[in-house]
Design a protein around this motif. Sequence first.
Motif, mmCIF file in Angstrom:
data_model
loop_
_atom_site.group_PDB
_atom_site.id
_atom_site.type_symbol
_atom_site.label_atom_id
_atom_site.label_comp_id
_atom_site.label_asym_id
_atom_site.label_seq_id
_atom_site.Cartn_x
_atom_site.Cartn_y
_atom_site.Cartn_z
ATOM 1 N N PRO A 232 108.263 -29.177 61.587
ATOM 2 C CA PRO A 232 107.941 -27.955 60.841
ATOM 3 C C PRO A 232 106.992 -28.302 59.688
ATOM 4 C CG PRO A 232 110.153 -28.718 60.284
ATOM 5 C CD PRO A 232 109.668 -29.599 61.399
ATOM 6 N N VAL A 233 106.006 -27.445 59.478
ATOM 7 C CA VAL A 233 105.007 -27.695 58.432
ATOM 8 C C VAL A 233 104.869 -26.446 57.574
ATOM 9 C CG1 VAL A 233 102.643 -28.386 57.914
ATOM 10 C CG2 VAL A 233 103.750 -29.223 60.006
ATOM 11 N N LEU A 234 104.954 -26.650 56.272
ATOM 12 C CA LEU A 234 104.775 -25.567 55.306
ATOM 13 C C LEU A 234 103.431 -25.768 54.617
ATOM 14 C CD1 LEU A 234 106.097 -23.094 53.915
ATOM 15 C CD2 LEU A 234 106.974 -24.685 52.171
ATOM 16 N N TYR A 235 102.534 -24.807 54.785
ATOM 17 C CA TYR A 235 101.217 -24.860 54.170
ATOM 18 C C TYR A 235 101.228 -24.005 52.902
ATOM 19 C CZ TYR A 235 99.782 -26.706 58.692
ATOM 20 O OH TYR A 235 99.666 -27.468 59.829
ATOM 21 N N LYS A 236 100.674 -24.564 51.842
ATOM 22 C CA LYS A 236 100.644 -23.858 50.552
ATOM 23 C C LYS A 236 99.195 -23.679 50.117
ATOM 24 C CE LYS A 236 101.991 -24.380 45.666
ATOM 25 N NZ LYS A 236 102.736 -25.217 44.695
ATOM 26 N N PHE A 237 98.762 -22.426 49.954
ATOM 27 C CA PHE A 237 97.444 -22.119 49.410
ATOM 28 C C PHE A 237 97.577 -21.989 47.895
ATOM 29 C CE2 PHE A 237 97.191 -20.917 53.806
ATOM 30 C CZ PHE A 237 95.892 -21.230 54.183
ATOM 31 N N ARG B 191 107.223 -31.087 56.538
ATOM 32 C CA ARG B 191 106.020 -31.613 55.898
ATOM 33 C C ARG B 191 105.367 -30.487 55.102
ATOM 34 N NH1 ARG B 191 108.448 -35.329 56.496
ATOM 35 N NH2 ARG B 191 108.002 -37.243 57.680
ATOM 36 N N LEU B 192 104.862 -30.870 53.938
ATOM 37 C CA LEU B 192 104.261 -29.911 53.023
ATOM 38 C C LEU B 192 102.782 -30.258 52.836
ATOM 39 C CD1 LEU B 192 104.523 -27.558 50.988
ATOM 40 C CD2 LEU B 192 105.257 -29.239 49.275
ATOM 41 N N VAL B 193 101.908 -29.310 53.149
ATOM 42 C CA VAL B 193 100.467 -29.521 53.064
ATOM 43 C C VAL B 193 99.883 -28.521 52.069
ATOM 44 C CG1 VAL B 193 98.276 -29.551 54.316
ATOM 45 C CG2 VAL B 193 100.379 -30.345 55.445
ATOM 46 N N TYR B 194 99.184 -29.036 51.065
ATOM 47 C CA TYR B 194 98.521 -28.192 50.077
ATOM 48 C C TYR B 194 97.079 -27.921 50.520
ATOM 49 C CZ TYR B 194 101.946 -28.538 46.231
ATOM 50 O OH TYR B 194 103.046 -28.428 45.430
ATOM 51 N N LEU B 195 96.645 -26.652 50.408
ATOM 52 C CA LEU B 195 95.262 -26.278 50.684
ATOM 53 C C LEU B 195 94.697 -25.592 49.447
ATOM 54 C CD1 LEU B 195 97.074 -25.564 53.517
ATOM 55 C CD2 LEU B 195 94.744 -25.445 54.367
ATOM 56 N N ALA B 196 93.829 -26.278 48.725
ATOM 57 C CA ALA B 196 93.219 -25.728 47.518
ATOM 58 C C ALA B 196 92.020 -24.864 47.890
ATOM 59 C CB ALA B 196 92.787 -26.847 46.581
ATOM 60 N N ARG C 259 90.134 -12.774 53.725
ATOM 61 C CA ARG C 259 91.067 -13.342 54.695
ATOM 62 C C ARG C 259 92.506 -12.907 54.447
ATOM 63 N NH1 ARG C 259 89.336 -15.887 59.415
ATOM 64 N NH2 ARG C 259 87.381 -16.966 59.008
ATOM 65 N N GLY C 260 92.716 -12.114 53.409
ATOM 66 C CA GLY C 260 94.066 -11.653 53.111
ATOM 67 C C GLY C 260 94.782 -12.469 52.068
ATOM 68 N N LEU C 261 94.071 -13.430 51.436
ATOM 69 C CA LEU C 261 94.696 -14.269 50.417
ATOM 70 C C LEU C 261 94.407 -13.646 49.055
ATOM 71 C CD1 LEU C 261 96.226 -16.816 49.704
ATOM 72 C CD2 LEU C 261 94.075 -18.084 49.757
ATOM 73 N N ASN C 262 95.373 -12.876 48.542
ATOM 74 C CA ASN C 262 95.160 -12.088 47.339
ATOM 75 C C ASN C 262 95.881 -12.624 46.114
ATOM 76 O OD1 ASN C 262 93.739 -9.696 48.674
ATOM 77 N ND2 ASN C 262 95.613 -9.922 49.876
ATOM 78 N N SER C 263 96.735 -13.611 46.291
ATOM 79 C CA SER C 263 97.432 -14.204 45.155
ATOM 80 C C SER C 263 97.927 -15.581 45.555
ATOM 81 C CB SER C 263 98.599 -13.329 44.694
ATOM 82 O OG SER C 263 99.597 -13.271 45.692
ATOM 83 N N SER C 264 98.247 -16.367 44.559
ATOM 84 C CA SER C 264 98.765 -17.720 44.796
ATOM 85 C C SER C 264 100.037 -17.928 43.987
ATOM 86 C CB SER C 264 97.725 -18.758 44.383
ATOM 87 O OG SER C 264 96.627 -18.729 45.268
ATOM 88 N N PRO C 265 100.937 -18.776 44.507
ATOM 89 C CA PRO C 265 100.835 -19.513 45.767
ATOM 90 C C PRO C 265 101.135 -18.616 46.967
ATOM 91 C CG PRO C 265 102.946 -19.965 44.761
ATOM 92 C CD PRO C 265 102.190 -19.107 43.773
ATOM 93 N N ARG C 266 100.579 -18.999 48.111
ATOM 94 C CA ARG C 266 100.837 -18.313 49.372
ATOM 95 C C ARG C 266 101.309 -19.374 50.371
ATOM 96 N NH1 ARG C 266 98.284 -14.153 52.365
ATOM 97 N NH2 ARG C 266 99.187 -14.085 54.452
ATOM 98 N N TYR C 267 102.400 -19.113 51.048
ATOM 99 C CA TYR C 267 102.999 -20.082 51.968
ATOM 100 C C TYR C 267 102.939 -19.568 53.407
ATOM 101 C CZ TYR C 267 104.888 -22.391 47.828
ATOM 102 O OH TYR C 267 105.026 -23.046 46.624
ATOM 103 N N VAL C 268 102.588 -20.473 54.328
ATOM 104 C CA VAL C 268 102.578 -20.203 55.769
ATOM 105 C C VAL C 268 103.406 -21.297 56.433
ATOM 106 C CG1 VAL C 268 101.171 -19.946 57.841
ATOM 107 C CG2 VAL C 268 100.300 -19.132 55.630
ATOM 108 N N LEU C 269 104.360 -20.904 57.269
ATOM 109 C CA LEU C 269 105.274 -21.870 57.894
ATOM 110 C C LEU C 269 105.078 -21.887 59.404
ATOM 111 C CD1 LEU C 269 107.716 -23.821 57.748
ATOM 112 C CD2 LEU C 269 109.197 -21.783 57.918
ATOM 113 N N PHE C 270 104.917 -23.097 59.968
ATOM 114 C CA PHE C 270 104.851 -23.308 61.413
ATOM 115 C C PHE C 270 106.085 -24.099 61.847
ATOM 116 C CE2 PHE C 270 100.547 -22.182 60.571
ATOM 117 C CZ PHE C 270 100.020 -21.702 61.771
ATOM 118 N N GLY C 271 106.633 -23.733 63.024
ATOM 119 C CA GLY C 271 107.789 -24.433 63.551
ATOM 120 C C GLY C 271 107.409 -25.689 64.314
#
Length: 504
Positions: free
Chosen positions: A395-400, A426-431, A466-478
């Motif tokens: 599982p991976v959690l992406y953080k914008f 796993r945690l991945v940061y995307l700046a 793209r729909g990213l209107n505030s931070s932080p924004r999290y997207v989770l993949f299984g």
Amino acid sequence: MPQTYEVRSRCAAGTPPGTSAKMTTAFICTHMYVPPFRLFILLPCVFLGTCALPSPSPPPWSDLAFDDRLLTRLIVRNAGPETIDYEWASRALEMSRELRSDSLAPGDSVVLFLPLFQPVRTYLFTAPGGRANLHLLPGIHRRVSWDGQHWREDSPLYCPLRRLETELPMQGPETPYTGSWEEVMAYYGPREKELLEFADSLRRAGTTQEWLTDLLEQQIRLGVAAEIETIRGYQLMREGTIPALPDTLEERINRLLANSALVEAPAYHHLQLRHHFLQPPQAANGGDLVGAMERNQLEAIIRELPVTEERRHDFLARFVERGYHDARAYGTKSALIDKALSLLPPAYLNYLTGVKDSIDGVRSVNQGLVEILDAPLVDRAGRQVIPRSIYSGRPVLYKFWFPGCIPCRRQYPFERRLREEFPRLRLVYLAYATPEERWHAYLDRHATPADRQLYWDVTAEGAVARGLNSSPRYVLFGTSGAVICARCPPPSDPALSAALSTLD
């Protein structure tokens, strides 16, 4: 070709008495306010000294309601020799601007329009120049210019407000975040006294509208009280308990909040939501601090705002409008907006529905944020990496996020706790929406809980598309690579932990 916009100024030469020495360090006023019909009274004063204006009038917005707001223009001009980058703290302002760019070349201006029924305060972040703390008064246009070293005020009536905008908030390296209440008041007391003396000097000089002097004094008293509550909030986040206020401070804040004459001041609502958040049991619930403050703000409007029922509707409508501009309105905040809408008369609903529809149109321009995770981004070594290819079978959690995002930093301890609870995660940061060199510099100075750091070269406007209107924004993949949630609750919310516990 430079873009320029003209504003009709109403002014005479000079600056308000007692302001120039204080204001030139961070913001320079070039005019004072003199209504045209009073100019003939002041002409002899240029040679004979100061003289008092006729009796004051109520503020221009005193009879405004939400549905007959005045369109107010703010112009920000770059009069300096170098290009400046900028961003707004207010999503409503961000989406109202006429020039869709995140930088201003020398000679260019950005124009914003906002319908207002009461004064507001907003923040503009620029590089160089730092944060500009700006007030806007309904129907009274404003223009500010960056000259390469200072912000200059080009709108005469706003000059007295610049002293306040420069010195509040007054938090800095010397702020006693961990001190006793005696230390806190020793820090804020003299500063509040000095600002009130400044406002009184304007009143005695008679060169400033009475309603403007009243607004200054209200903002000073409310603003200092709000800063005291902000320090208490920092102590709550650090210690996990609600620090009690001394009785004298508690009584003072309660008197301010019960005073109906102060409700129109922008700092009133700043103080209100912080004070109510720090009352048990709301603050004790912890977790999503921003969500808790929004819930408490709505409850305070419904139950405790010292205004008439009609005026309460205006504040509820403003709460909904702000919620629509905020991405959280489409997730954790939607129930709050529904509750506020249920209390509003039908006359408000058509306008608010139109606001929501227009914002939905902006947010649905492209197919969404998840696609970015299949595009090549840059890692700290300068290599191109496709985010979804980094980890397979986990599982991976992406953080914008972006450097300087305070809510993003507040999630660090919750992210670490989540990693401990779910070792395979796993945690991945995307700046994004930040210069690449600033991203590197931030990571050189700060330790984060992330396994990997990636950089997305996109402007704030491109991210909004793209729909990213505030931070932080999290997207989770299984573990299978399927999307579990594209707008996940933050790690501080137990709901995210619950979602992770269902994965293999």
